[in-house]
Design a protein around this motif. Structure first.
Motif, PDB file in Angstrom:
ATOM      1  N   PHE A 184     -11.175  10.561  -8.801  1.00 44.88           N
ATOM      2  CA  PHE A 184     -11.427   9.693  -9.948  1.00 44.88           C
ATOM      3  C   PHE A 184     -10.129   9.388 -10.688  1.00 44.88           C
ATOM      4  O   PHE A 184      -9.872   8.241 -11.062  1.00 44.88           O
ATOM      5  N   ALA A 185      -9.316  10.409 -10.895  1.00 49.73           N
ATOM      6  CA  ALA A 185      -8.042  10.224 -11.604  1.00 49.73           C
ATOM      7  C   ALA A 185      -7.135   9.263 -10.829  1.00 49.73           C
ATOM      8  O   ALA A 185      -6.503   8.389 -11.427  1.00 49.73           O
ATOM      9  N   ARG A 186      -7.089   9.417  -9.507  1.00 53.65           N
ATOM     10  CA  ARG A 186      -6.266   8.529  -8.672  1.00 53.65           C
ATOM     11  C   ARG A 186      -6.656   7.072  -8.827  1.00 53.65           C
ATOM     12  O   ARG A 186      -5.831   6.182  -8.674  1.00 53.65           O
ATOM     13  N   HIS A 187      -7.918   6.840  -9.104  1.00 53.84           N
ATOM     14  CA  HIS A 187      -8.425   5.476  -9.196  1.00 53.84           C
ATOM     15  C   HIS A 187      -8.562   4.983 -10.630  1.00 53.84           C
ATOM     16  O   HIS A 187      -9.181   3.944 -10.877  1.00 53.84           O
ATOM     17  N   GLY A 188      -7.965   5.701 -11.572  1.00 54.11           N
ATOM     18  CA  GLY A 188      -7.901   5.230 -12.951  1.00 54.11           C
ATOM     19  C   GLY A 188      -9.144   5.443 -13.787  1.00 54.11           C
ATOM     20  O   GLY A 188      -9.300   4.824 -14.838  1.00 54.11           O
ATOM     21  N   TYR A 189     -10.039   6.310 -13.361  1.00 56.24           N
ATOM     22  CA  TYR A 189     -11.220   6.627 -14.159  1.00 56.24           C
ATOM     23  C   TYR A 189     -10.819   7.561 -15.293  1.00 56.24           C
ATOM     24  O   TYR A 189      -9.925   8.391 -15.143  1.00 56.24           O
ATOM     25  N   THR A 190     -11.511   7.438 -16.409  1.00 52.38           N
ATOM     26  CA  THR A 190     -11.262   8.330 -17.538  1.00 52.38           C
ATOM     27  C   THR A 190     -12.503   9.180 -17.800  1.00 52.38           C
ATOM     28  O   THR A 190     -13.640   8.736 -17.628  1.00 52.38           O
ATOM     29  N   PHE A 191     -12.240  10.404 -18.233  1.00 52.96           N
ATOM     30  CA  PHE A 191     -13.299  11.352 -18.540  1.00 52.96           C
ATOM     31  C   PHE A 191     -14.044  10.896 -19.786  1.00 52.96           C
ATOM     32  O   PHE A 191     -13.446  10.469 -20.761  1.00 52.96           O
ATOM     33  N   VAL A 192     -15.377  11.001 -19.752  1.00 52.02           N
ATOM     34  CA  VAL A 192     -16.213  10.583 -20.876  1.00 52.02           C
ATOM     35  C   VAL A 192     -16.882  11.778 -21.554  1.00 52.02           C
ATOM     36  O   VAL A 192     -16.813  11.931 -22.764  1.00 52.02           O
ATOM     37  N   GLU A 193     -17.534  12.611 -20.759  1.00 51.11           N
ATOM     38  CA  GLU A 193     -18.355  13.661 -21.348  1.00 51.11           C
ATOM     39  C   GLU A 193     -18.677  14.740 -20.318  1.00 51.11           C
ATOM     40  O   GLU A 193     -18.712  14.473 -19.123  1.00 51.11           O
ATOM     41  N   LYS A 194     -18.950  15.940 -20.833  1.00 53.50           N
ATOM     42  CA  LYS A 194     -19.361  17.076 -20.005  1.00 53.50           C
ATOM     43  C   LYS A 194     -20.742  17.517 -20.462  1.00 53.50           C
ATOM     44  O   LYS A 194     -20.996  17.635 -21.660  1.00 53.50           O
ATOM     45  N   ARG A 195     -21.654  17.739 -19.502  1.00 53.27           N
ATOM     46  CA  ARG A 195     -23.022  18.163 -19.816  1.00 53.27           C
ATOM     47  C   ARG A 195     -23.406  19.360 -18.957  1.00 53.27           C
ATOM     48  O   ARG A 195     -23.276  19.323 -17.734  1.00 53.27           O
ATOM     49  N   LEU A 196     -23.912  20.402 -19.583  1.00 46.76           N
ATOM     50  CA  LEU A 196     -24.356  21.594 -18.869  1.00 46.76           C
ATOM     51  C   LEU A 196     -25.616  21.287 -18.059  1.00 46.76           C
ATOM     52  O   LEU A 196     -26.538  20.622 -18.548  1.00 46.76           O
ATOM     53  N   VAL A 197     -25.639  21.784 -16.820  1.00 40.29           N
ATOM     54  CA  VAL A 197     -26.820  21.702 -15.965  1.00 40.29           C
ATOM     55  C   VAL A 197     -27.216  23.153 -15.671  1.00 40.29           C
ATOM     56  O   VAL A 197     -26.740  23.752 -14.704  1.00 40.29           O
ATOM     57  N   PRO A 198     -28.063  23.742 -16.526  1.00 36.82           N
ATOM     58  CA  PRO A 198     -28.364  25.177 -16.428  1.00 36.82           C
ATOM     59  C   PRO A 198     -28.871  25.626 -15.062  1.00 36.82           C
ATOM     60  O   PRO A 198     -28.466  26.677 -14.563  1.00 36.82           O
ATOM     61  N   GLU A 199     -29.726  24.819 -14.434  1.00 35.94           N
ATOM     62  CA  GLU A 199     -30.291  25.234 -13.142  1.00 35.94           C
ATOM     63  C   GLU A 199     -29.240  25.304 -12.038  1.00 35.94           C
ATOM     64  O   GLU A 199     -29.442  25.946 -11.019  1.00 35.94           O
ATOM     65  N   LYS A 200     -28.109  24.638 -12.238  1.00 32.83           N
ATOM     66  CA  LYS A 200     -27.014  24.685 -11.259  1.00 32.83           C
ATOM     67  C   LYS A 200     -25.896  25.627 -11.724  1.00 32.83           C
ATOM     68  O   LYS A 200     -24.909  25.809 -11.007  1.00 32.83           O
ATOM     69  N   GLU A 201     -26.034  26.166 -12.938  1.00 39.38           N
ATOM     70  CA  GLU A 201     -25.003  27.024 -13.522  1.00 39.38           C
ATOM     71  C   GLU A 201     -23.639  26.349 -13.456  1.00 39.38           C
ATOM     72  O   GLU A 201     -22.634  26.956 -13.089  1.00 39.38           O
ATOM     73  N   ASP A 202     -23.631  25.078 -13.825  1.00 37.23           N
ATOM     74  CA  ASP A 202     -22.415  24.272 -13.798  1.00 37.23           C
ATOM     75  C   ASP A 202     -22.601  23.123 -14.789  1.00 37.23           C
ATOM     76  O   ASP A 202     -23.659  22.974 -15.388  1.00 37.23           O
ATOM     77  N   SER A 203     -21.567  22.332 -14.933  1.00 35.14           N
ATOM     78  CA  SER A 203     -21.621  21.170 -15.818  1.00 35.14           C
ATOM     79  C   SER A 203     -21.316  19.911 -15.030  1.00 35.14           C
ATOM     80  O   SER A 203     -20.481  19.928 -14.124  1.00 35.14           O
ATOM     81  N   LEU A 204     -21.984  18.836 -15.398  1.00 32.13           N
ATOM     82  CA  LEU A 204     -21.667  17.526 -14.847  1.00 32.13           C
ATOM     83  C   LEU A 204     -20.598  16.883 -15.714  1.00 32.13           C
ATOM     84  O   LEU A 204     -20.636  16.981 -16.943  1.00 32.13           O
ATOM     85  N   LEU A 205     -19.646  16.254 -15.065  1.00 33.16           N
ATOM     86  CA  LEU A 205     -18.576  15.538 -15.739  1.00 33.16           C
ATOM     87  C   LEU A 205     -18.775  14.052 -15.460  1.00 33.16           C
ATOM     88  O   LEU A 205     -18.924  13.649 -14.308  1.00 33.16           O
TER      89      LEU A 205
END
Length: 164
Positions: free
Chosen positions: A137-158
């Motif tokens: 994503f960074a290579r293609h010029g995307y910018t980070f918007v938000e991080k959201r916890l996904v408890p059932e995956k024990e991870d966060s979506l970016l």
């Protein structure tokens, strides 16, 4: 070569996904598993003519959905714009074909589709443990918007966006 997927491509796409899931899970990234993505997800993309494959010597080495349909939670994200967008999702490249620029080619294709449809806005997301996707994503010029916890995956979506 990137082209629209055909029904005959689904078995090869699912082989690519299966090999990708094995590698991802082995790296501690459980974004995908035996419940997602499924053949039905790709069939839906195919039916809407939003599924693309990367083919070389008549072998499918990767697949991606390039769609105007967003994931269900996208309306909850603090995007910088509410303009219609192209969403890149379900991108998979066979582990044996990685390093050939296939994922980069898919992201260039998403920009092309966006421009062809008159949409100048792109969105995508990945899990926090998928550092490969984040670098893409960074290579293609995307910018980070938000991080959201996904408890059932024990991870966060970016969530990421780009204006073209």
């Amino acid at each position: 070569m990137i082209r629209l997927a055909e029904l005959k491509d689904l078995p090869a796409i699912m082989e690519v996904v299966s090999a990708s899931v094995e590698v991802m899970n082995g790296q501690g990234n459980f974004q995908w598993d035996n419940t997602y993505p499924l053949a039905e997800n790709f069939q839906g993309d195919l039916d809407k003519q939003e599924l693309y494959v990367y083919e070389e010597d008549e072998h499918v080495l990767g697949a991606v959905a390039i769609s105007e349909k967003e994931h269900s939670e996208y309306h909850e994200i603090s995007w910088s714009s509410d303009a219609p967008a192209i969403t890149t999702k379900r991108l998979a490249v066979h582990p044996e074909a990685r390093g050939k620029g296939i994922a980069d080619a898919f992201f260039r294709k998403a920009e092309e589709v966006s421009i062809d449809k008159g949409l100048r806005y792109l969105k995508t997301d990945t899990f926090s443990k998928n550092t490969y996707a984040q670098k893409l994503f960074a290579r293609h010029g995307y910018t980070f918007v938000e991080k959201r916890l996904v408890p059932e995956k024990e991870d966060s979506l970016l969530y990421y966006e780009k204006k073209v």
